[in-house]
Design an enzyme around this catalytic site. Structure first.
Site, short mmCIF file in Angstrom:
data_model
loop_
_atom_site.label_atom_id
_atom_site.label_comp_id
_atom_site.label_asym_id
_atom_site.label_seq_id
_atom_site.Cartn_x
_atom_site.Cartn_y
_atom_site.Cartn_z
N TYR A 1 0.83 -1.21 0.00
CA TYR A 1 0.00 0.00 0.00
C TYR A 1 0.86 1.26 0.00
O TYR A 1 1.87 1.35 0.68
CB TYR A 1 -0.92 0.01 1.23
N GLU B 1 -5.77 5.72 5.64
CA GLU B 1 -5.61 4.57 4.73
C GLU B 1 -4.73 3.48 5.32
O GLU B 1 -4.78 2.35 4.89
CB GLU B 1 -5.00 5.02 3.41
N LYS C 1 -0.46 -0.08 -13.27
CA LYS C 1 -1.23 -0.06 -12.03
C LYS C 1 -2.70 -0.37 -12.25
O LYS C 1 -3.32 0.08 -13.20
CB LYS C 1 -1.14 1.32 -11.38
#
Ligand code: AMP
Ligand code: MG
Length: 513
Positions: free
Chosen positions: A334, A369, A430
Protein backbone atom coordinates in the site's frame (compact mmCIF):
# COMPACT_ATOMS: atom_id res chain seq x y z
CA UNK A 1 -1.88 -19.36 7.84
CA UNK A 2 1.37 -19.01 9.77
CA UNK A 3 1.42 -17.15 13.08
CA UNK A 4 3.98 -16.68 15.81
CA UNK A 5 4.01 -15.18 19.28
CA UNK A 6 5.45 -11.94 17.95
CA UNK A 7 3.28 -11.66 14.84
CA UNK A 8 1.35 -8.88 16.55
CA UNK A 9 2.84 -6.09 18.66
CA UNK A 10 2.07 -6.35 22.41
CA UNK A 11 -0.40 -3.46 22.23
CA UNK A 12 -2.72 -2.92 19.24
CA UNK A 13 -4.52 0.13 20.61
CA UNK A 14 -5.56 1.82 23.83
CA UNK A 15 -7.97 4.06 25.65
CA UNK A 16 -6.41 6.14 28.39
CA UNK A 17 -7.57 8.84 30.74
CA UNK A 18 -4.99 11.19 32.15
CA UNK A 19 -5.99 13.34 35.11
CA UNK A 20 -6.25 13.26 38.87
CA UNK A 21 -6.97 9.90 40.55
CA UNK A 22 -7.08 7.47 37.66
CA UNK A 23 -9.45 4.54 37.44
CA UNK A 24 -9.59 2.25 34.38
CA UNK A 25 -13.28 3.07 33.85
CA UNK A 26 -15.66 1.09 31.64
CA UNK A 27 -14.37 -0.83 28.61
CA UNK A 28 -14.23 1.54 25.65
CA UNK A 29 -16.11 1.13 22.40
CA UNK A 30 -13.79 -0.40 19.85
CA UNK A 31 -13.72 -2.94 17.07
CA UNK A 32 -10.08 -3.93 17.54
CA UNK A 33 -10.21 -7.62 18.43
CA UNK A 34 -8.62 -9.10 21.55
CA UNK A 35 -8.57 -8.49 25.25
CA UNK A 36 -8.86 -4.98 26.78
CA UNK A 37 -6.39 -5.10 29.67
CA UNK A 38 -7.07 -2.55 32.44
CA UNK A 39 -4.16 -0.60 33.91
CA UNK A 40 -3.64 2.17 36.44
CA UNK A 41 -0.37 4.03 36.84
CA UNK A 42 -0.29 7.35 38.70
CA UNK A 43 -2.56 9.82 36.95
CA UNK A 44 -2.92 7.61 33.87
CA UNK A 45 -5.40 4.76 33.63
CA UNK A 46 -7.38 2.93 31.02
CA UNK A 47 -7.21 -0.16 28.86
CA UNK A 48 -4.61 -1.56 26.52
CA UNK A 49 -5.92 -3.62 23.61
CA UNK A 50 -3.68 -6.65 23.73
CA UNK A 51 -1.89 -8.14 20.73
CA UNK A 52 0.81 -10.70 21.53
CA UNK A 53 3.16 -10.27 24.46
CA UNK A 54 2.51 -8.47 27.75
CA UNK A 55 0.26 -5.43 27.32
CA UNK A 56 1.59 -3.12 30.03
CA UNK A 57 2.58 0.54 30.36
CA UNK A 58 6.25 1.16 31.15
CA UNK A 59 7.29 3.45 34.02
CA UNK A 60 10.62 4.80 35.30
CA UNK A 61 11.77 8.01 37.00
CA UNK A 62 8.23 9.35 37.16
CA UNK A 63 7.60 8.88 33.42
CA UNK A 64 4.99 6.47 32.03
CA UNK A 65 4.79 5.44 28.37
CA UNK A 66 2.02 3.68 26.46
CA UNK A 67 2.75 2.57 22.93
CA UNK A 68 0.38 0.94 20.45
CA UNK A 69 2.20 -0.56 17.50
CA UNK A 70 5.91 -0.95 16.96
CA UNK A 71 9.25 0.72 16.19
CA UNK A 72 11.38 -0.36 13.24
CA UNK A 73 14.90 0.85 13.89
CA UNK A 74 16.01 -0.97 16.99
CA UNK A 75 19.35 -1.75 15.37
CA UNK A 76 20.07 1.91 14.75
CA UNK A 77 19.36 3.21 18.24
CA UNK A 78 22.25 3.80 20.62
CA UNK A 79 23.69 0.76 22.31
CA UNK A 80 23.03 2.51 25.63
CA UNK A 81 19.39 1.67 25.11
CA UNK A 82 20.07 -2.09 25.13
CA UNK A 83 18.25 -4.66 27.27
CA UNK A 84 14.82 -3.35 26.33
CA UNK A 85 11.71 -5.44 26.99
CA UNK A 86 9.44 -3.94 24.34
CA UNK A 87 8.84 -0.81 22.29
CA UNK A 88 7.01 1.01 25.11
CA UNK A 89 10.16 0.60 27.20
CA UNK A 90 12.32 1.64 24.25
CA UNK A 91 10.23 4.80 23.92
CA UNK A 92 10.62 5.36 27.67
CA UNK A 93 14.42 5.11 27.38
CA UNK A 94 14.41 7.46 24.41
CA UNK A 95 12.28 9.91 26.39
CA UNK A 96 14.50 9.78 29.46
CA UNK A 97 17.53 10.51 27.32
CA UNK A 98 16.23 12.96 24.71
CA UNK A 99 12.90 14.25 26.08
CA UNK A 100 10.16 15.22 23.65
CA UNK A 101 12.72 15.68 20.85
CA UNK A 102 13.32 11.93 21.07
CA UNK A 103 10.03 11.41 19.26
CA UNK A 104 11.82 12.72 16.17
CA UNK A 105 14.08 9.65 16.36
CA UNK A 106 11.24 7.18 16.14
CA UNK A 107 10.65 5.42 12.83
CA UNK A 108 7.66 3.24 13.51
CA UNK A 109 4.01 2.45 13.20
CA UNK A 110 2.73 3.70 16.51
CA UNK A 111 0.60 5.98 18.62
CA UNK A 112 2.01 6.90 22.02
CA UNK A 113 1.22 8.59 25.30
CA UNK A 114 3.94 9.87 27.62
CA UNK A 115 2.91 11.08 31.08
CA UNK A 116 5.42 13.07 33.10
CA UNK A 117 4.62 15.18 36.19
CA UNK A 118 1.53 17.27 35.39
CA UNK A 119 1.81 17.02 31.61
CA UNK A 120 0.90 14.45 28.99
CA UNK A 121 2.34 14.17 25.49
CA UNK A 122 0.30 12.39 22.83
CA UNK A 123 2.19 11.45 19.71
CA UNK A 124 1.73 9.91 16.27
CA UNK A 125 4.30 8.38 13.95
CA UNK A 126 5.50 10.31 10.87
CA UNK A 127 2.54 9.17 8.79
CA UNK A 128 -0.07 9.15 11.54
CA UNK A 129 -0.42 5.51 10.53
CA UNK A 130 -1.97 4.60 13.89
CA UNK A 131 -4.76 7.19 14.20
CA UNK A 132 -4.91 8.86 17.61
CA UNK A 133 -7.83 10.79 19.07
CA UNK A 134 -8.20 13.06 22.05
CA UNK A 135 -11.07 14.60 24.02
CA UNK A 136 -10.84 16.95 26.94
CA UNK A 137 -13.03 17.09 29.97
CA UNK A 138 -12.76 19.07 33.19
CA UNK A 139 -9.31 18.32 34.65
CA UNK A 140 -8.59 15.31 32.40
CA UNK A 141 -7.91 14.22 28.85
CA UNK A 142 -9.05 11.03 27.15
CA UNK A 143 -6.85 9.56 24.46
CA UNK A 144 -7.80 6.61 22.26
CA UNK A 145 -6.79 4.84 19.08
CA UNK A 146 -10.41 4.63 17.91
CA UNK A 147 -12.58 7.75 17.69
CA UNK A 148 -15.69 5.78 18.65
CA UNK A 149 -14.20 5.26 22.13
CA UNK A 150 -14.42 9.02 22.73
CA UNK A 151 -17.65 9.85 20.89
CA UNK A 152 -20.90 10.85 22.54
CA UNK A 153 -21.09 14.21 24.21
CA UNK A 154 -18.59 16.98 24.18
CA UNK A 155 -18.33 20.33 22.54
CA UNK A 156 -16.09 21.32 19.68
CA UNK A 157 -12.80 22.68 20.79
CA UNK A 158 -9.57 23.54 19.07
CA UNK A 159 -6.21 22.19 20.08
CA UNK A 160 -2.94 22.81 18.24
CA UNK A 161 -1.76 19.86 16.15
CA UNK A 162 -5.23 18.33 15.88
CA UNK A 163 -8.21 18.31 13.52
CA UNK A 164 -11.88 17.81 14.39
CA UNK A 165 -13.38 14.42 13.54
CA UNK A 166 -16.58 14.82 11.49
CA UNK A 167 -19.75 13.78 13.32
CA UNK A 168 -18.13 13.49 16.76
CA UNK A 169 -18.20 16.85 18.57
CA UNK A 170 -15.32 17.32 20.97
CA UNK A 171 -13.21 14.54 19.47
CA UNK A 172 -9.99 15.63 17.80
CA UNK A 173 -7.53 13.63 15.71
CA UNK A 174 -3.84 14.20 16.32
CA UNK A 175 -2.09 15.10 13.08
CA UNK A 176 0.56 12.92 11.48
CA UNK A 177 4.12 13.45 12.68
CA UNK A 178 2.99 15.32 15.76
CA UNK A 179 3.46 15.46 19.50
CA UNK A 180 0.88 17.48 21.43
CA UNK A 181 1.70 18.43 25.01
CA UNK A 182 -1.21 19.11 27.37
CA UNK A 183 -1.63 19.84 31.03
CA UNK A 184 -4.87 18.06 31.98
CA UNK A 185 -5.42 20.32 34.98
CA UNK A 186 -4.23 23.49 33.26
CA UNK A 187 -5.75 25.90 30.74
CA UNK A 188 -6.29 24.58 27.22
CA UNK A 189 -4.33 27.52 25.84
CA UNK A 190 -1.17 26.03 27.34
CA UNK A 191 -1.17 23.13 24.87
CA UNK A 192 1.84 22.91 22.57
CA UNK A 193 2.30 21.25 19.19
CA UNK A 194 5.69 19.86 18.16
CA UNK A 195 6.20 18.55 14.64
CA UNK A 196 8.24 15.35 14.52
CA UNK A 197 8.11 14.86 10.73
CA UNK A 198 6.94 16.61 7.59
CA UNK A 199 7.04 15.36 4.00
CA UNK A 200 10.30 16.49 2.36
CA UNK A 201 9.89 19.38 -0.06
CA UNK A 202 13.41 19.29 -1.46
CA UNK A 203 14.31 16.98 -4.34
CA UNK A 204 17.42 14.86 -4.92
CA UNK A 205 18.98 14.73 -8.36
CA UNK A 206 20.97 11.48 -8.29
CA UNK A 207 22.60 9.49 -11.07
CA UNK A 208 19.86 6.99 -12.02
CA UNK A 209 21.90 3.91 -11.13
CA UNK A 210 22.60 5.31 -7.66
CA UNK A 211 18.94 6.19 -7.10
CA UNK A 212 17.92 2.67 -8.11
CA UNK A 213 20.41 1.17 -5.66
CA UNK A 214 19.28 3.41 -2.82
CA UNK A 215 15.63 2.51 -3.39
CA UNK A 216 16.48 -1.20 -3.50
CA UNK A 217 18.44 -0.95 -0.24
CA UNK A 218 15.89 1.17 1.63
CA UNK A 219 12.98 -1.06 0.67
CA UNK A 220 14.94 -4.18 1.55
CA UNK A 221 15.75 -2.77 5.01
CA UNK A 222 12.12 -1.79 5.58
CA UNK A 223 10.87 -5.26 4.70
CA UNK A 224 13.56 -7.00 6.80
CA UNK A 225 12.70 -5.05 9.95
CA UNK A 226 9.05 -6.00 9.47
CA UNK A 227 9.65 -9.72 8.99
CA UNK A 228 9.60 -11.25 12.47
CA UNK A 229 8.93 -14.91 11.81
CA UNK A 230 6.34 -16.12 9.30
CA UNK A 231 4.59 -13.35 7.36
CA UNK A 232 1.81 -12.99 4.85
CA UNK A 233 1.95 -10.59 1.90
CA UNK A 234 -1.36 -9.32 0.52
CA UNK A 235 -0.69 -9.68 -3.15
CA UNK A 236 -2.42 -8.08 -6.11
CA UNK A 237 0.26 -9.14 -8.56
CA UNK A 238 1.35 -5.56 -9.24
CA UNK A 239 4.90 -4.32 -8.87
CA UNK A 240 4.32 -2.80 -5.40
CA UNK A 241 3.00 -5.84 -3.57
CA UNK A 242 5.20 -8.07 -5.76
CA UNK A 243 8.31 -6.24 -4.52
CA UNK A 244 7.27 -6.62 -0.91
CA UNK A 245 6.56 -10.34 -1.38
CA UNK A 246 9.89 -10.93 -3.12
CA UNK A 247 11.87 -9.07 -0.44
CA UNK A 248 9.99 -10.84 2.37
CA UNK A 249 10.81 -14.16 0.79
CA UNK A 250 14.46 -13.15 0.52
CA UNK A 251 14.45 -11.97 4.16
CA UNK A 252 13.92 -15.58 5.10
CA UNK A 253 10.54 -15.57 6.76
CA UNK A 254 8.12 -18.32 5.81
CA UNK A 255 5.99 -16.48 3.27
CA UNK A 256 2.32 -16.89 2.55
CA UNK A 257 0.67 -14.75 -0.12
CA UNK A 258 -3.05 -14.04 -0.32
CA UNK A 259 -5.16 -12.54 -3.09
CA UNK A 260 -8.77 -11.45 -3.09
CA UNK A 261 -11.10 -11.62 -6.08
CA UNK A 262 -14.84 -11.39 -6.62
CA UNK A 263 -17.32 -12.63 -9.19
CA UNK A 264 -16.94 -9.18 -10.80
CA UNK A 265 -13.15 -9.29 -11.19
CA UNK A 266 -9.80 -10.54 -9.96
CA UNK A 267 -6.07 -10.24 -10.59
CA UNK A 268 -5.44 -13.90 -9.75
CA UNK A 269 -3.38 -14.70 -12.85
CA UNK A 270 -0.95 -11.84 -12.17
CA UNK A 271 -0.68 -12.75 -8.48
CA UNK A 272 0.06 -16.41 -9.30
CA UNK A 273 2.95 -15.38 -11.51
CA UNK A 274 4.53 -13.57 -8.54
CA UNK A 275 3.72 -16.31 -6.03
CA UNK A 276 5.34 -18.97 -8.20
CA UNK A 277 8.39 -16.80 -8.78
CA UNK A 278 8.99 -16.06 -5.09
CA UNK A 279 7.98 -19.55 -3.94
CA UNK A 280 5.26 -18.54 -1.50
CA UNK A 281 2.43 -20.63 -0.13
CA UNK A 282 -0.31 -18.89 -2.12
CA UNK A 283 -4.04 -18.66 -1.29
CA UNK A 284 -6.92 -17.15 -3.23
CA UNK A 285 -10.13 -15.86 -1.67
CA UNK A 286 -13.16 -15.18 -3.80
CA UNK A 287 -16.45 -13.66 -2.69
CA UNK A 288 -19.48 -12.14 -4.36
CA UNK A 289 -18.95 -8.48 -5.27
CA UNK A 290 -22.31 -7.51 -3.75
CA UNK A 291 -21.52 -9.42 -0.55
CA UNK A 292 -18.25 -7.52 -0.44
CA UNK A 293 -19.99 -4.16 -0.83
CA UNK A 294 -22.47 -5.05 1.92
CA UNK A 295 -19.54 -5.17 4.36
CA UNK A 296 -19.25 -1.39 3.95
CA UNK A 297 -20.15 -0.74 7.65
CA UNK A 298 -17.03 -2.70 8.69
CA UNK A 299 -14.78 -0.56 6.51
CA UNK A 300 -16.32 2.68 7.85
CA UNK A 301 -16.12 1.47 11.46
CA UNK A 302 -12.44 0.63 10.93
CA UNK A 303 -11.30 3.68 8.94
CA UNK A 304 -13.58 6.13 10.82
CA UNK A 305 -13.73 8.44 7.78
CA UNK A 306 -16.58 9.83 5.65
CA UNK A 307 -14.88 9.93 2.23
CA UNK A 308 -16.50 7.24 0.06
CA UNK A 309 -13.69 7.25 -2.49
CA UNK A 310 -11.10 6.29 0.10
CA UNK A 311 -13.49 3.76 1.64
CA UNK A 312 -13.72 2.10 -1.79
CA UNK A 313 -9.99 1.34 -1.71
CA UNK A 314 -10.10 0.10 1.85
CA UNK A 315 -13.24 -2.04 1.69
CA UNK A 316 -11.80 -4.97 -0.34
CA UNK A 317 -8.81 -5.13 2.00
CA UNK A 318 -11.06 -5.16 5.09
CA UNK A 319 -13.03 -8.00 3.49
CA UNK A 320 -9.83 -9.91 2.80
CA UNK A 321 -8.53 -9.42 6.36
CA UNK A 322 -11.84 -10.66 7.75
CA UNK A 323 -11.55 -13.80 5.64
CA UNK A 324 -8.14 -14.73 7.08
CA UNK A 325 -7.58 -16.67 10.31
CA UNK A 326 -6.55 -14.27 13.11
CA UNK A 327 -3.04 -13.76 14.44
CA UNK A 328 -1.10 -12.99 11.27
CA UNK A 329 1.47 -10.34 10.40
CA UNK A 330 0.54 -8.91 7.00
CA UNK A 331 2.81 -6.93 4.70
CA UNK A 332 1.18 -4.82 2.00
CA UNK A 333 2.35 -2.81 -1.00
CA UNK A 334 0.00 0.00 0.00
CA UNK A 335 0.97 3.58 -0.63
CA UNK A 336 3.84 3.31 -3.14
CA UNK A 337 1.91 5.35 -5.68
CA UNK A 338 1.69 8.45 -3.49
CA UNK A 339 5.41 9.44 -3.32
CA UNK A 340 6.07 7.99 -6.80
CA UNK A 341 3.10 9.65 -8.51
CA UNK A 342 1.76 6.31 -9.76
CA UNK A 343 -1.81 7.59 -9.94
CA UNK A 344 -0.79 10.37 -12.30
CA UNK A 345 0.26 8.50 -15.41
CA UNK A 346 -1.59 11.06 -17.53
CA UNK A 347 0.50 13.94 -16.16
CA UNK A 348 3.03 14.48 -18.92
CA UNK A 349 5.25 17.29 -17.61
CA UNK A 350 7.73 16.59 -14.84
CA UNK A 351 6.95 19.92 -13.14
CA UNK A 352 3.26 19.02 -12.92
CA UNK A 353 4.08 15.50 -11.76
CA UNK A 354 6.18 16.89 -8.93
CA UNK A 355 3.44 19.34 -7.97
CA UNK A 356 0.78 16.62 -7.71
CA UNK A 357 3.16 14.46 -5.67
CA UNK A 358 3.77 17.39 -3.30
CA UNK A 359 0.01 17.97 -3.06
CA UNK A 360 -0.74 14.27 -2.40
CA UNK A 361 1.98 14.14 0.27
CA UNK A 362 0.52 17.25 1.90
CA UNK A 363 -3.00 15.78 1.80
CA UNK A 364 -2.74 12.20 3.06
CA UNK A 365 -3.18 13.08 6.71
CA UNK A 366 -6.59 12.11 8.05
CA UNK A 367 -7.47 9.67 5.26
CA UNK A 368 -6.58 6.82 7.65
CA UNK A 369 -5.61 4.57 4.73
CA UNK A 370 -2.93 2.89 6.83
CA UNK A 371 -4.98 2.47 10.00
CA UNK A 372 -4.20 -0.82 11.73
CA UNK A 373 -7.86 -1.07 12.76
CA UNK A 374 -8.65 -2.17 9.18
CA UNK A 375 -7.02 -5.48 10.10
CA UNK A 376 -6.90 -5.57 13.91
CA UNK A 377 -10.69 -5.86 13.77
CA UNK A 378 -9.90 -9.35 12.51
CA UNK A 379 -6.91 -9.91 14.81
CA UNK A 380 -4.31 -9.20 12.09
CA UNK A 381 -1.41 -6.75 12.20
CA UNK A 382 -0.64 -4.94 8.94
CA UNK A 383 2.51 -3.05 8.12
CA UNK A 384 3.41 -1.08 4.99
CA UNK A 385 7.09 -1.02 3.92
CA UNK A 386 6.54 1.72 1.32
CA UNK A 387 5.50 4.07 4.13
CA UNK A 388 8.47 3.24 6.29
CA UNK A 389 9.88 6.63 7.21
CA UNK A 390 13.22 6.08 5.47
CA UNK A 391 11.62 4.67 2.31
CA UNK A 392 9.04 7.43 2.19
CA UNK A 393 11.64 10.17 2.71
CA UNK A 394 13.72 8.80 -0.14
CA UNK A 395 10.90 8.13 -2.59
CA UNK A 396 9.29 11.51 -2.01
CA UNK A 397 12.58 13.38 -2.39
CA UNK A 398 13.72 11.77 -5.65
CA UNK A 399 13.44 14.21 -8.53
CA UNK A 400 10.44 13.47 -10.77
CA UNK A 401 12.59 12.46 -13.75
CA UNK A 402 13.49 9.31 -11.78
CA UNK A 403 9.82 8.52 -11.22
CA UNK A 404 8.76 9.06 -14.85
CA UNK A 405 11.43 7.90 -17.26
CA UNK A 406 11.61 6.17 -20.63
CA UNK A 407 7.81 6.50 -20.87
CA UNK A 408 7.33 4.43 -17.70
CA UNK A 409 5.70 5.34 -14.41
CA UNK A 410 7.39 4.41 -11.08
CA UNK A 411 10.59 3.88 -13.10
CA UNK A 412 13.00 3.90 -10.17
CA UNK A 413 11.03 1.26 -8.27
CA UNK A 414 10.60 -0.97 -11.30
CA UNK A 415 14.35 -0.85 -11.93
CA UNK A 416 15.12 -1.46 -8.25
CA UNK A 417 13.22 -4.76 -8.21
CA UNK A 418 14.03 -5.88 -11.76
CA UNK A 419 16.11 -8.83 -10.54
CA UNK A 420 13.54 -9.97 -7.99
CA UNK A 421 10.42 -10.33 -10.15
CA UNK A 422 9.32 -11.67 -13.52
CA UNK A 423 9.54 -9.17 -16.38
CA UNK A 424 5.73 -9.13 -16.79
CA UNK A 425 5.34 -8.03 -13.14
CA UNK A 426 8.05 -5.38 -13.42
CA UNK A 427 6.22 -3.89 -16.42
CA UNK A 428 2.66 -4.33 -15.17
CA UNK A 429 0.57 -1.11 -15.17
CA UNK A 430 -1.23 -0.06 -12.03
CA UNK A 431 -4.68 -1.36 -11.25
CA UNK A 432 -6.30 -0.07 -8.04
CA UNK A 433 -7.59 -2.69 -5.62
CA UNK A 434 -11.11 -1.24 -5.92
CA UNK A 435 -10.91 -1.69 -9.71
CA UNK A 436 -9.30 -5.13 -9.76
CA UNK A 437 -11.85 -6.52 -7.30
CA UNK A 438 -14.83 -4.85 -9.00
CA UNK A 439 -15.77 -3.04 -5.77
CA UNK A 440 -16.44 0.36 -7.34
CA UNK A 441 -18.52 -1.13 -10.15
CA UNK A 442 -20.56 -3.39 -7.86
CA UNK A 443 -21.49 -0.53 -5.50
CA UNK A 444 -22.39 1.68 -8.49
CA UNK A 445 -24.60 -1.06 -10.01
CA UNK A 446 -26.45 -1.52 -6.71
CA UNK A 447 -27.25 2.20 -6.68
CA UNK A 448 -28.28 2.34 -10.34
CA UNK A 449 -30.62 -0.62 -9.72
CA UNK A 450 -32.32 1.54 -7.05
CA UNK A 451 -32.97 4.32 -9.54
CA UNK A 452 -29.99 6.54 -8.62
CA UNK A 453 -28.91 8.63 -11.62
CA UNK A 454 -25.35 8.20 -12.85
CA UNK A 455 -24.61 11.84 -12.04
CA UNK A 456 -25.70 11.27 -8.43
CA UNK A 457 -23.78 8.06 -7.71
CA UNK A 458 -20.84 9.84 -6.07
CA UNK A 459 -23.07 11.95 -3.85
CA UNK A 460 -25.14 8.94 -2.76
CA UNK A 461 -22.00 6.96 -1.94
CA UNK A 462 -20.75 9.85 0.22
CA UNK A 463 -24.15 10.20 1.91
CA UNK A 464 -24.21 6.48 2.70
CA UNK A 465 -20.68 6.60 4.12
CA UNK A 466 -21.57 9.59 6.30
CA UNK A 467 -24.79 7.91 7.50
CA UNK A 468 -22.91 4.74 8.42
CA UNK A 469 -20.19 6.81 10.14
CA UNK A 470 -22.82 8.50 12.32
CA UNK A 471 -23.99 5.09 13.49
CA UNK A 472 -20.80 3.04 13.88
CA UNK A 473 -18.51 5.86 15.05
CA UNK A 474 -20.81 8.56 16.44
CA UNK A 475 -23.26 6.19 18.14
CA UNK A 476 -20.89 3.25 18.56
CA UNK A 477 -23.20 0.72 16.92
CA UNK A 478 -21.68 -2.62 15.94
CA UNK A 479 -21.06 -2.80 12.17
CA UNK A 480 -23.13 -5.99 11.93
CA UNK A 481 -26.10 -4.06 13.34
CA UNK A 482 -25.99 -1.63 10.40
CA UNK A 483 -27.52 -2.94 7.19
CA UNK A 484 -26.23 -1.61 3.86
CA UNK A 485 -29.72 -1.88 2.34
CA UNK A 486 -31.40 0.00 5.20
CA UNK A 487 -28.84 2.79 4.96
CA UNK A 488 -29.32 3.01 1.21
CA UNK A 489 -33.11 3.17 1.61
CA UNK A 490 -32.80 5.88 4.27
CA UNK A 491 -30.42 7.95 2.14
CA UNK A 492 -32.68 7.68 -0.91
CA UNK A 493 -35.73 8.65 1.14
CA UNK A 494 -34.09 11.89 2.22
CA UNK A 495 -33.12 12.90 -1.32
CA UNK A 496 -35.47 14.55 -3.83
CA UNK A 497 -37.20 11.68 -5.68
CA UNK A 498 -34.94 11.18 -8.71
CA UNK A 499 -37.23 8.69 -10.47
CA UNK A 500 -39.38 10.00 -13.33
CA UNK A 501 -42.78 8.25 -13.27
CA UNK A 502 -42.98 5.66 -16.02
CA UNK A 503 -46.70 6.25 -16.54
CA UNK A 504 -49.22 9.00 -15.83
CA UNK A 505 -50.59 8.59 -12.31
CA UNK A 506 -54.23 7.32 -12.27
CA UNK A 507 -55.66 10.55 -10.84
CA UNK A 508 -54.20 12.57 -13.74
CA UNK A 509 -55.50 10.03 -16.18
CA UNK A 510 -59.01 10.62 -14.88
CA UNK A 511 -58.68 14.37 -15.42
CA UNK A 512 -57.21 14.00 -18.91
CA UNK A 513 -59.75 11.51 -20.25
P1 AMP B 1 -3.50 -0.92 -4.97
O1 AMP B 1 -4.78 -0.16 -4.83
O2 AMP B 1 -3.55 -1.85 -6.12
O3 AMP B 1 -2.31 -0.03 -4.97
O4 AMP B 1 -3.41 -1.85 -3.69
C1 AMP B 1 -2.72 -1.54 -2.53
C2 AMP B 1 -2.19 -2.80 -1.89
O5 AMP B 1 -3.29 -3.63 -1.50
C3 AMP B 1 -1.38 -3.68 -2.83
O6 AMP B 1 -0.03 -3.29 -2.87
C4 AMP B 1 -1.55 -5.04 -2.21
O7 AMP B 1 -0.70 -5.24 -1.10
C5 AMP B 1 -2.97 -4.99 -1.72
N1 AMP B 1 -3.89 -5.53 -2.73
C6 AMP B 1 -4.44 -4.87 -3.78
N2 AMP B 1 -5.28 -5.67 -4.48
C7 AMP B 1 -5.27 -6.86 -3.85
C8 AMP B 1 -5.94 -8.11 -4.08
N3 AMP B 1 -6.78 -8.27 -5.10
N4 AMP B 1 -5.69 -9.12 -3.24
C9 AMP B 1 -4.82 -8.97 -2.21
N5 AMP B 1 -4.18 -7.82 -1.94
C10 AMP B 1 -4.39 -6.78 -2.74
MG1 MG C 1 -3.24 -2.94 -7.63
Amino acid sequence: MPTTDNALPPVLGFHARVGARGEPGPAPRRITAGEAVPFTGGTCSGRLLAGSGPAVPRTADGVTTLLAGELYHRDGLPAALGGIADDAELLLEIWLRYGRAGLRLCNGRFAAVVVEADSVVIATDHAGSVPLYVRREEGAVHVATEAKALAGGGVDLALPGTEPVPGTPGVLRVRAGSAVTLRPAGPIGAAEWTRTWTPPLHRLALPPARAVRRVADALDAAVRTRVRGPVTAVLSGGVDSGSVAALASRAGGRLTTVSLGTDAGDEFAAARVVAEHVGSDHREFRCGAEDLVRQLPWAVAAAEIVDAEVIEYLLPLVVLYRALPPGGRLLTGYGADIPLGGMHRGTAELASLDDVIAADMAGFDGLNELSPVLSTLAGQWTTHPFWDRDVLDLLTALEPGLKRRDGRDKWVLREAVRDLLPESTVRRPKLGVHEGSGTTGAWTRLLLAHGVRTSEVGAVKNAMTAAIHRRVVGAGEHPDAVSFDDVLAAVLATRAAPVIPAQVPPVWKAVVS
